[in-house]
Design an enzyme around this catalytic site. Structure first.
Site, short mmCIF file in Angstrom:
data_model
loop_
_atom_site.label_atom_id
_atom_site.label_comp_id
_atom_site.label_asym_id
_atom_site.label_seq_id
_atom_site.Cartn_x
_atom_site.Cartn_y
_atom_site.Cartn_z
N SER A 195 0.80 -1.21 -0.36
CA SER A 195 0.29 0.09 -0.12
C SER A 195 0.85 1.03 0.40
O SER A 195 2.39 0.98 0.08
CB SER A 195 -0.99 0.45 1.10
OG SER A 195 -0.01 0.20 2.51
N LYS A 196 0.03 2.68 -0.18
CA LYS A 196 0.38 3.66 0.21
C LYS A 196 1.87 3.60 0.65
O LYS A 196 2.97 4.44 0.34
CB LYS A 196 -0.43 4.22 -0.12
CG LYS A 196 -0.17 5.65 -0.69
CD LYS A 196 -0.07 6.67 -1.76
CE LYS A 196 -0.19 7.30 -2.50
NZ LYS A 196 0.06 8.03 -3.77
N ARG A 197 1.78 3.75 1.70
CA ARG A 197 3.01 3.92 3.26
C ARG A 197 4.57 3.18 2.66
O ARG A 197 5.39 3.48 3.25
CB ARG A 197 2.08 3.23 4.10
CG ARG A 197 1.94 1.96 5.11
CD ARG A 197 1.03 1.47 5.81
NE ARG A 197 0.30 0.77 5.87
CZ ARG A 197 1.17 0.09 6.33
NH1 ARG A 197 1.60 -0.34 7.05
NH2 ARG A 197 -0.13 -1.91 6.38
N GLU A 205 2.96 6.35 -10.20
CA GLU A 205 3.78 6.95 -9.29
C GLU A 205 5.51 6.49 -9.73
O GLU A 205 6.70 7.00 -9.26
CB GLU A 205 3.72 6.45 -7.54
CG GLU A 205 2.35 7.08 -7.41
CD GLU A 205 2.45 6.41 -5.80
OE1 GLU A 205 2.22 6.92 -5.15
OE2 GLU A 205 1.20 5.42 -6.06
#
Length: 420
Positions: A195-197, A205
RNA sequence: GGCCCAUUCGUCUAGUGGCCUAGGACACCGCCCUCUCACGGCGGCGGCACGGGUUCGAAUCCCGUAUGGGCCUCCA
């Protein structure tokens, strides 16, 4: 693929689609892009465009137009009614439910995980069509597989427990069963779903960070699959040629950003210089940079071997395009003044000529190159880390180089020398 | 809780009963190259989750345990 509300295409989903693509292309099959939409909003339309753009950038294509699950809403309703008439399904508070068997097992030979069986008693009577008439995923999906003549369903293993339901539905429909291949999902370094984190997760991205498509594809393909345990760098063509479901691993893989960086560097270094220069330029333009194209091209050879992501360029070589603010504590007035003098006296202002002058300077000052060059490097590039010094000075030009040297020299104070 | 799945160096993996005193790559450490960084070269560290079987022989087959994950929605 499910359309994501934000329009971002998650890298895990891309990898699953990549496996489908590699498999289909390697056997002369077709690869379909189906959007498993539950509504037809504007957001869906936009996210679909986003998905298509990301996939194309990566070098993945598909056959025919993208189709939408909801387009088959009427057909699904018809089939559900048929199943009710045949006794395989029944109405329940406005919805239609499928009647699961009470005993026995439902199983299949998964192309990745091997034989999997579920006791039928575990299976709930799933809703086929909701009260409002829309089919559920577990009904629309097998119906589409049937209608599209899907031979191989390659998907994330979070669908394993949906599979027996879909198999039973397909059988009731009188459809032939596809081969199922459930590939493990991709995790972040902490063992949780990527995920993003953890870092970048969407194709956009990665693109914005300066990864190149062939490297990303190569890396993704190797996440849960390997042709032989030796080969790591493979073009799209080789990937297609060598991919087999048998070699897809059954256990989840962790996304290793460090390895991606290494691989991207390999691809970047393999590019011919002009290709590299144009890629760099195109990348910077996408970022909104207006740096001089000729100078970017000229800077390309100075950085190609040194950066692993195009995104490192602005920090690494930005001094060629804008002024710098060197840290005074890293400067040395004596050396800088001498360097300015040496630079000013260089006859032909080329890397070779500059090198000769600077080496002579070292001899004169009785310093080793690494000692004498650091203050010069900091004064000119603003950093202790930079492309080659001689080439950098040459590209910057004599005037600008002298300007920076002299200005930095002034920063060291009136006493002139204060090297630490 | 129920069902299903997985488990080889820190990470991606090779390995499908003897070729394994477990191979490669990334990362990490050291040395070399060297104007910094990087590249490149050389070397090193490091793993079959655990316990039982089966077998002449098991990382490979079976069972159990542990750990991790997935699903159990009129979500996809």
């Amino acid at each position: 693929m499910a359309p994501s509300p934000t329009g971002f295409l998650h890298i895990g989903g891309v990898r699953t689609f990549l496996f489908n693509w590699l498999f289909a292309r390697g056997r002369g099959g077709e690869c379909l892009l189906r959007i498993e939409n539950t509504d037809t909003s504007r957001e869906v339309a936009e996210s679909v465009e986003q998905i298509e753009r990301s996939l194309r950038w990566l070098g993945i294509d598909w056959d025919g137009a993208t189709t939408f699950q909801l387009d088959r809403i009427e057909r699904c309703q018809q089939e559900a009614e048929r199943l009710v008439e045949e006794g395989a399904a029944y109405e329940d508070e406005g919805a239609i439910r499928f009647r699961m068997p009470n005993d026995g097992v439902t199983g299949w030979d998964d192309a990745v995980k091997g034989r999997i069986e579920f006791p039928s008693e575990q299976l709930e009577d799933v809703v086929l069509v909701r009260g409002d008439g829309r089919p559920t995923y577990n009904f629309a999906s097998p119906v589409e597989d049937w209608l599209d003549g899907i031979t191989h369903v390659i998907r994330g293993d979070d669908h394993v427990s949906n599979t027996p339901k879909q198999i039973l539905i397909l059988q009731a429909l009188g459809a032939e069963l596809p081969v199922y291949a459930h590939v493990p999902n991709v995790f972040g370094p902490d063992g949780r779903k990527l995920s993003k984190r953890h870092g970048a997760v969407s194709v956009d991205e990665f693109r914005a960070a300066g990864y190149v498509a062939p490297a990303l594809m190569n890396f993704l393909a190797l996440l849960g699959w390997a042709p032989d345990g030796e080969t790591t760098i493979m073009s799209g063509g080789e990937l297609v040629e060598r991919f087999t479901l048998e070699h897809v691993g059954a256990s989840p893989a962790t996304f290793d950003y460090a390895k991606l960086d290494w691989m991207n560097g390999v691809y970047l270094r393999e590019l011919a210089l002009d290709e590299y220069a144009e890629s760099l330029l195109a990348y910077l333009r996408e970022l909104g940079s207006d740096w001089d194209a000729q100078r970017v091209r000229a800077a390309a050879p100075l950085v190609q071997e040194k950066i692993a992501r195009l995104g490192e360029f602005p920090d690494f070589a930005g001094f060629l395009f804008h002024d710098v603010e060197p840290d005074p504590s890293l400067l040395d007035g004596t050396i800088l003044a001498a360097a300015a003098e040496a630079i000013a006296g260089v006859e032909s202002f080329t890397a070779d000529g500059i090198e000769a002058a600077l080496r002579e300077l070292c001899d004169r000052l009785g310093l080793k190159p690494r000692q004498a060059f650091q203050p010069i490097r900091v004064a000119v590039t603003g950093s202790k880390i930079s492309p080659g010094l001689y080439e950098s000075l040459q590209l910057l030009g004599r005037d600008e180089s002298l300007e920076r040297l002299r200005r930095a020299s002034g920063l060291t104070g009136a006493s002139g020398s204060s090297a630490r």
